[in-house]
Write a protein that holds these residues in place. Structure first.
Motif, short mmCIF file in Angstrom:
data_model
loop_
_atom_site.label_atom_id
_atom_site.label_comp_id
_atom_site.label_asym_id
_atom_site.label_seq_id
_atom_site.Cartn_x
_atom_site.Cartn_y
_atom_site.Cartn_z
N THR A 13 -6.10 -5.39 37.66
CA THR A 13 -6.66 -5.16 36.62
C THR A 13 -6.05 -3.96 35.70
O THR A 13 -5.84 -3.99 34.47
N VAL A 14 -5.65 -2.88 36.35
CA VAL A 14 -5.01 -1.64 35.73
C VAL A 14 -3.62 -1.35 36.38
O VAL A 14 -3.32 -0.30 36.18
N SER A 15 -3.20 -2.38 37.06
CA SER A 15 -1.82 -1.97 37.48
C SER A 15 -0.77 -1.47 36.47
O SER A 15 0.39 -0.71 36.75
N MET A 16 -1.09 -1.90 35.15
CA MET A 16 0.01 -1.36 34.14
C MET A 16 -0.17 0.02 33.95
O MET A 16 0.78 0.46 33.18
N VAL A 17 -1.06 0.71 34.52
CA VAL A 17 -0.91 2.14 34.47
C VAL A 17 0.42 2.72 35.14
O VAL A 17 0.87 3.77 34.48
N PHE A 18 0.59 1.91 36.08
CA PHE A 18 1.99 2.51 36.81
C PHE A 18 3.01 1.59 36.51
O PHE A 18 4.23 2.08 36.39
N ILE A 19 2.96 0.36 36.19
CA ILE A 19 3.88 -0.51 35.93
C ILE A 19 4.52 -0.43 34.39
O ILE A 19 5.79 -0.55 34.02
N GLY A 20 3.51 -0.09 33.74
CA GLY A 20 3.96 0.31 32.43
C GLY A 20 4.14 1.65 31.93
O GLY A 20 3.99 2.09 30.89
N LEU A 35 -0.86 3.23 46.79
CA LEU A 35 0.41 2.49 46.85
C LEU A 35 1.44 2.73 45.65
O LEU A 35 2.86 2.56 45.95
N ALA A 36 1.02 2.91 44.41
CA ALA A 36 1.79 3.26 43.36
C ALA A 36 2.54 4.59 43.56
O ALA A 36 3.90 4.85 43.40
N TYR A 37 1.91 5.47 44.29
CA TYR A 37 2.30 6.91 44.66
C TYR A 37 3.65 6.77 45.81
O TYR A 37 4.91 7.07 45.69
N GLY A 38 3.44 5.64 46.72
CA GLY A 38 4.49 5.35 47.60
C GLY A 38 5.66 4.45 47.14
O GLY A 38 6.63 4.38 47.76
N ILE A 39 5.14 3.70 46.46
CA ILE A 39 6.29 2.52 46.02
C ILE A 39 6.61 2.70 44.37
O ILE A 39 5.87 2.40 43.68
N ARG A 40 7.74 3.19 44.20
CA ARG A 40 8.05 3.65 42.86
C ARG A 40 9.08 2.62 42.00
O ARG A 40 9.05 2.84 40.82
N GLU A 41 9.34 1.65 42.59
CA GLU A 41 9.96 0.49 41.96
C GLU A 41 8.90 -0.62 41.59
O GLU A 41 8.38 -1.18 42.53
N TRP A 42 9.01 -0.81 40.27
CA TRP A 42 7.62 -1.73 39.76
C TRP A 42 7.80 -3.25 40.29
O TRP A 42 6.55 -3.79 40.48
N ARG A 43 8.98 -3.76 40.62
CA ARG A 43 8.89 -5.46 40.86
C ARG A 43 8.34 -5.20 42.32
O ARG A 43 7.45 -6.07 42.83
N THR A 44 8.78 -4.28 43.17
CA THR A 44 8.40 -4.22 44.30
C THR A 44 6.81 -4.23 44.60
O THR A 44 5.92 -4.61 45.39
N LEU A 45 6.08 -3.13 43.70
CA LEU A 45 4.75 -2.76 43.74
C LEU A 45 3.96 -3.85 43.15
O LEU A 45 2.88 -4.28 43.84
N SER A 46 4.66 -4.77 42.20
CA SER A 46 3.98 -6.00 41.83
C SER A 46 3.78 -6.92 42.88
O SER A 46 2.81 -7.42 43.17
N ILE A 47 4.85 -7.09 43.75
CA ILE A 47 4.76 -8.27 44.92
C ILE A 47 3.77 -7.73 45.97
O ILE A 47 2.59 -8.62 46.35
N VAL A 48 3.56 -6.18 46.39
CA VAL A 48 2.76 -5.96 47.18
C VAL A 48 1.06 -6.00 46.70
O VAL A 48 0.39 -6.24 47.53
N LEU A 49 1.07 -5.82 45.48
CA LEU A 49 -0.25 -6.03 44.89
C LEU A 49 -0.72 -7.26 44.61
O LEU A 49 -2.08 -7.83 44.79
N SER A 50 0.28 -8.28 44.63
CA SER A 50 -0.13 -9.79 44.43
C SER A 50 -0.40 -10.60 45.58
O SER A 50 -1.13 -11.29 45.77
N ALA A 51 0.15 -10.07 46.71
CA ALA A 51 0.35 -11.19 47.97
C ALA A 51 -1.09 -11.20 48.55
O ALA A 51 -1.40 -12.19 48.90
N PRO A 52 -1.86 -10.13 48.61
CA PRO A 52 -3.13 -10.13 49.20
C PRO A 52 -4.20 -11.29 48.69
O PRO A 52 -5.13 -11.85 49.20
N ALA A 53 -3.66 -11.89 47.48
CA ALA A 53 -4.63 -12.72 46.80
C ALA A 53 -4.53 -14.04 47.45
O ALA A 53 -5.54 -14.95 47.29
N PHE A 54 -3.52 -14.50 48.27
CA PHE A 54 -3.32 -16.06 48.58
C PHE A 54 -4.48 -16.19 49.60
O PHE A 54 -4.94 -17.34 49.48
#
Length: 492
Positions: free
Chosen positions: A35-42, A185-204
């Motif tokens: 929902t608001v991951s763009m605060v960090f990804i963007g 998570l955003a504080y610990g993972i500073r690369e946006w592509r890796t962060l996107s994967i980590v945030l998305s995987a639990p949805a499956f």
């Protein structure tokens, strides 16, 4: 017996309701990451002059409050570079110097599309171009948005009236917990592509809940499926270790209730029209201010991660406060001051005041810790109030809408909710024009919406509306206090 009376007998909020709340809460927890991951990804990092550049000769990093900040717009790409504190779509596609709106648009695309598929965003980490990134954001939003409304309605329809506000607000504890985890998570993972994967995987794994959550007993009854509704009641009674009152159980086939209402029933009469218009505007304003404050954490000053954590964590005490305020009916100070409507008015009005204070507080440089602290404190207080208002409007709206039009009604509210949320990133972007504008705009909408809600009827203690005819009895006295007891016992 009606549904509320049956639920009172077999357990208004027992083990079954706790289990359902947990299952649905987990879904909300996972979906909220997007929902608001763009605060960090963007997010936009600071920048500095490139080594050995003859055009850019400033030393150190240049921040947004620096007069030299926009000078890079007149330089070649070889003369400056982003710092390496984190990466984002801004660093990926150089969304600066008039292209900042693309970062805001990427957040809006999610809200505009919002209606099961947060895992789609996992593909965003592999997209090579900006337009494809925006397209996938919109697709993910299309599958996601309606889930919140559906999960909320499903959670509240399994509980009795005296626990409705508790169950409805408990849902958002999972939402808030997700935001707090996101900041870590955003504080610990500073690369946006890796962060996107980590945030998305639990949805499956979320699809497994399809077999564990039954259909709403209220929905089954109004759709003339009494036998299926009775099976759900038997399941509730079994898990709550109670007995279904079979000798008194009469699920009548109400012909009016069986007829599903449509979108036109929301505006068919003048009374319903005014009620619907006010609710639509209140949902729009609540959403815009809520996400506006949350997305503004980067312009408040100080640490982006700490600001986000604080504005998220404040939702927990806010939720518990509003549970008490919406439901307590003891004679203390102003007896008539408590209730759903009053909580909504108070929340939005105070949010408006705190937003005004933030808007008139001058933005400060990172060295002015006192001014930064003032802006952060009042932004957090504003978030406390608008979250209380947001939690209330979910409960308030579901109680104002009869069961036969509750789904379509809440769906229409979701449209205005998502519209307000999609506008919020651009309201925040107005900070580039003048730092006073964003919080001033949010304050105005919150104030007007809060006082318009004063026209609506109070729903505290009233039975659940099931059919369209029930709305004509809204002026009837409240049920006795036993129908909706306070969540806390008090010595007062």
């Amino acid at each position: 017996m009606d549904t509320d009376e049956i639920l009172e007998d077999i357990g208004s909020f027992g083990f079954f309701q706790s289990e359902i709340s947990l299952f649905l809460g987990i879904i909300i927890f996972v979906l909220t990451f997007q929902t608001v991951s763009m605060v960090f990804i963007g997010a936009e990092p600071t920048w500095r002059c490139a080594a050995n550049s003859s055009t850019c000769t400033r030393n150190g990093t240049i921040t947004a409050d620096d007069d030299f900040y926009k000078a890079r717009c007149n330089m070649s790409a070889e003369d400056w570079e982003f710092t390496t504190e984190f990466t984002s779509i801004v660093t990926e596609w150089k969304l600066i110097c008039g292209k900042e709106y693309y970062a805001s648009l990427s957040q809006s695309m999610l809200f505009l599309g919002w209606i099961p598929g947060a895992f789609i965003i996992g593909t965003l980490s592999f997209v090579p171009v900006l337009w494809l990134f925006l397209t996938f954001r919109g697709i993910a939003g299309f599958f996601q948005g309606g889930v919140y409304i559906t999960l909320y309605v499903l959670t509240t329809e399994f509980v009795g009236p005296k626990h409705r506000s508790f169950a409805g607000t408990l849902v958002w504890i999972f939402y808030t917990s997700s935001l707090m985890v996101l900041s870590g998570l955003a504080y610990g993972i500073r690369e946006w592509r890796t962060l996107s994967i980590v945030l998305s995987a639990p949805a499956f794994p979320l699809l497994i809940f399809w077999w564990w959550v039954p259909e709403s007993c209220r929905w089954l009854i109004v759709h003339n499926k009494a036998d299926e509704a009775e099976k759900v009641f038997l399941s509730i009674a079994a898990l709550n270790k109670t007995q279904l009152p079979g000798d008194k159980l009469m699920l009548e086939h109400n012909e009016e209730a069986v007829k599903e209402g449509g979108i036109l029933d929301l505006v068919r009469t003048r009374k319903q029209l005014f009620k619907t218009l006010i609710l639509w505007f209140a949902w729009f304003s609540n959403s815009m201010v809520y996400y506006g404050v949350l997305l503004s954490v980067g312009v408040l000053g100080g640490s982006l991660y700490l600001n986000f954590f604080l504005t998220s964590a404040i939702d927990i005490p806010s939720n518990f406060f509003v549970i008490w305020f919406m439901s307590w009916k003891k004679s203390f100070l102003c007896h008539n001051f408590y209730g759903r409507k009053r909580a909504l008015i108070l929340g939005m009005s105070l949010a408006a005041i705190f937003c005004v204070i933030v808007s008139v507080s001058p933005p400060a440089s990172d060295s002015d810790k006192g001014a930064i602290a003032v802006r952060i404190i009042f932004a957090v207080l504003g978030k406390f109030c608008i979250n209380a208002s947001f939690s209330t409007i979910y409960v308030f709206s579901t109680e104002l809408l009869p069961t036969v039009i509750r789904n379509v009604g809440m769906g229409s509210m979701a449209v205005f909710d998502q519209t307000g949320a999609s506008i919020a990133p651009f309201v925040v972007l107005l900070d580039k024009t003048h730092p006073v504008i964003p919080f001033a705009v949010m304050s105005g909408f919150a104030f007007v919406a809060g006082w318009l809600c004063g026209i609506l009827p109070e729903t505290l203690g009233r039975p659940t509306l099931e059919t369209l005819d029930d709305t004509s009895d809204e002026s009837a006295p409240h049920k006795p206090d036993g129908i909706e007891e306070p969540l806390y016992t008090s010595s007062l």
